[in-house]
Write a protein that holds these residues in place. Structure first.
Motif, PDB file in Angstrom:
ATOM      1  N   MET A  42       0.670  -1.169   0.141  1.00 42.42           N
ATOM      2  CA  MET A  42      -0.047   0.250  -0.019  1.00 42.42           C
ATOM      3  C   MET A  42       0.691   1.146  -0.011  1.00 42.42           C
ATOM      4  O   MET A  42       2.062   1.185   0.463  1.00 42.42           O
ATOM      5  CB  MET A  42      -0.980  -0.036   1.260  1.00 42.42           C
ATOM      6  CG  MET A  42      -1.645  -1.243   1.212  1.00 42.42           C
ATOM      7  SD  MET A  42      -2.772  -1.256   2.878  1.00 42.42           S
ATOM      8  CE  MET A  42      -4.004   0.045   2.577  1.00 42.42           C
ATOM      9  N   VAL A  43       0.361   2.239  -0.751  1.00 37.74           N
ATOM     10  CA  VAL A  43       1.208   3.488  -0.819  1.00 37.74           C
ATOM     11  C   VAL A  43       0.993   4.450   0.661  1.00 37.74           C
ATOM     12  O   VAL A  43      -0.110   4.332   1.098  1.00 37.74           O
ATOM     13  CB  VAL A  43       0.882   4.543  -1.841  1.00 37.74           C
ATOM     14  CG1 VAL A  43      -0.297   4.897  -1.797  1.00 37.74           C
ATOM     15  CG2 VAL A  43       1.837   5.588  -2.064  1.00 37.74           C
ATOM     16  N   GLU A  44       2.285   4.791   1.025  1.00 37.95           N
ATOM     17  CA  GLU A  44       1.942   5.605   2.335  1.00 37.95           C
ATOM     18  C   GLU A  44       1.602   7.089   2.126  1.00 37.95           C
ATOM     19  O   GLU A  44       2.256   7.671   1.147  1.00 37.95           O
ATOM     20  CB  GLU A  44       3.518   5.556   3.092  1.00 37.95           C
ATOM     21  CG  GLU A  44       3.367   6.216   4.505  1.00 37.95           C
ATOM     22  CD  GLU A  44       3.495   7.791   4.529  1.00 37.95           C
ATOM     23  OE1 GLU A  44       2.664   8.354   5.179  1.00 37.95           O
ATOM     24  OE2 GLU A  44       4.340   8.378   3.552  1.00 37.95           O
ATOM     25  N   SER A  45       0.577   7.757   2.861  1.00 38.29           N
ATOM     26  CA  SER A  45      -0.116   8.808   2.236  1.00 38.29           C
ATOM     27  C   SER A  45       0.852   9.957   2.413  1.00 38.29           C
ATOM     28  O   SER A  45       0.488  10.827   1.569  1.00 38.29           O
ATOM     29  CB  SER A  45      -1.224   9.302   3.253  1.00 38.29           C
ATOM     30  OG  SER A  45      -0.811   9.310   4.549  1.00 38.29           O
ATOM     31  N   LYS A  46       1.725  10.097   3.215  1.00 37.40           N
ATOM     32  CA  LYS A  46       2.651  11.328   3.237  1.00 37.40           C
ATOM     33  C   LYS A  46       3.619  11.256   1.996  1.00 37.40           C
ATOM     34  O   LYS A  46       3.652  12.374   1.455  1.00 37.40           O
ATOM     35  CB  LYS A  46       3.467  11.488   4.641  1.00 37.40           C
ATOM     36  CG  LYS A  46       4.315  12.877   4.833  1.00 37.40           C
ATOM     37  CD  LYS A  46       4.830  12.984   5.829  1.00 37.40           C
ATOM     38  CE  LYS A  46       5.675  14.234   6.010  1.00 37.40           C
ATOM     39  NZ  LYS A  46       6.160  14.520   7.419  1.00 37.40           N
ATOM     40  N   SER A  47       4.072  10.204   1.744  1.00 40.03           N
ATOM     41  CA  SER A  47       4.873  10.049   0.562  1.00 40.03           C
ATOM     42  C   SER A  47       4.171  10.524  -0.768  1.00 40.03           C
ATOM     43  O   SER A  47       4.682  10.996  -1.670  1.00 40.03           O
ATOM     44  CB  SER A  47       5.605   8.742   0.309  1.00 40.03           C
ATOM     45  OG  SER A  47       4.620   7.965   0.247  1.00 40.03           O
ATOM     46  N   LEU A  48       2.853  10.015  -0.677  1.00 32.99           N
ATOM     47  CA  LEU A  48       2.039  10.314  -1.770  1.00 32.99           C
ATOM     48  C   LEU A  48       1.754  11.776  -2.056  1.00 32.99           C
ATOM     49  O   LEU A  48       1.704  12.246  -3.048  1.00 32.99           O
ATOM     50  CB  LEU A  48       0.519   9.629  -1.686  1.00 32.99           C
ATOM     51  CG  LEU A  48      -0.384   9.783  -2.883  1.00 32.99           C
ATOM     52  CD1 LEU A  48       0.226   9.228  -4.189  1.00 32.99           C
ATOM     53  CD2 LEU A  48      -1.788   9.062  -2.319  1.00 32.99           C
ATOM     54  N   LYS A  49       1.377  12.299  -0.881  1.00 34.82           N
ATOM     55  CA  LYS A  49       1.115  13.793  -0.982  1.00 34.82           C
ATOM     56  C   LYS A  49       2.357  14.580  -1.486  1.00 34.82           C
ATOM     57  O   LYS A  49       2.231  15.427  -2.337  1.00 34.82           O
ATOM     58  CB  LYS A  49       0.946  14.357   0.710  1.00 34.82           C
ATOM     59  CG  LYS A  49       0.767  15.996   0.695  1.00 34.82           C
ATOM     60  CD  LYS A  49       0.651  16.394   2.003  1.00 34.82           C
ATOM     61  CE  LYS A  49       1.916  16.478   3.036  1.00 34.82           C
ATOM     62  NZ  LYS A  49       1.918  17.083   4.108  1.00 34.82           N
TER      63      LYS A  49
END
Length: 161
Positions: free
Chosen positions: A79-86
């Motif tokens: 799953m993608v980590e949300s802060k890195s996605l931001k």
């Protein structure tokens, strides 16, 4: 005890989450993306991210383009980590590409890093010159019912507008 060890190992792999000294990239950089293990691999479920402040640049005029980006996916192992996605989405701020390209690039980068069962990326761009462009891209694992799902959802995308 095993769960504690697994959580500690995942925390070691995530370098951005909880870090106060984050550097914001101003040029497209997919290496920012980080993933972690999906603890519910036997379940099919959607994870949806909404980014109402996406910005990129027109490759011709260099004027800013603004969009609300929605990313929905069914995770497999990662799953993608949300802060890195931001931070990854922020890295498009000075990136010059057409709306359709940005959406497809985002989708392909996420497929490359986490190999989801299914993913869709939708961009609702703010109108410029009286026209809005709202690209939609999706993908399902080939030769599975997720590929059929992708085909089905693509054929019926926004039929009620």
């Amino acid at each position: 005890m095993a769960q504690h060890t697994q959580n500690h190992r995942q925390k070691d792999q995530l370098t951005l989450l909880g870090s106060a000294g984050v550097v914001y990239e101003y040029d497209y950089n997919p290496s920012i993306l980080e993933v972690f293990d999906n603890k519910h691999t036997n379940n099919d479920y959607f994870v949806t991210f909404n980014c109402p402040e996406f910005t990129s640049l027109c490759p011709i005029t260099s004027q800013p383009d603004f969009a609300h980006i929605r990313i929905s996916y069914i995770p497999a192992q990662k799953m993608v980590e949300s802060k890195s996605l931001k931070l990854y989405l922020f890295s498009f701020r000075n990136h010059g590409d057409f709306h359709e390209d940005c959406i497809n690039i985002i989708m392909k980068d996420l497929i490359a890093i986490m190999s989801p069962k299914y993913i869709e990326v939708y961009g609702k761009f703010t109108p410029r010159g009286g026209i809005s462009i709202d690209p939609f891209a999706n993908y399902g694992i080939p030769n599975t019912h997720y590929e059929e799902m992708a085909r089905y959802r693509l054929m019926r995308h926004r039929l009620k507008d």
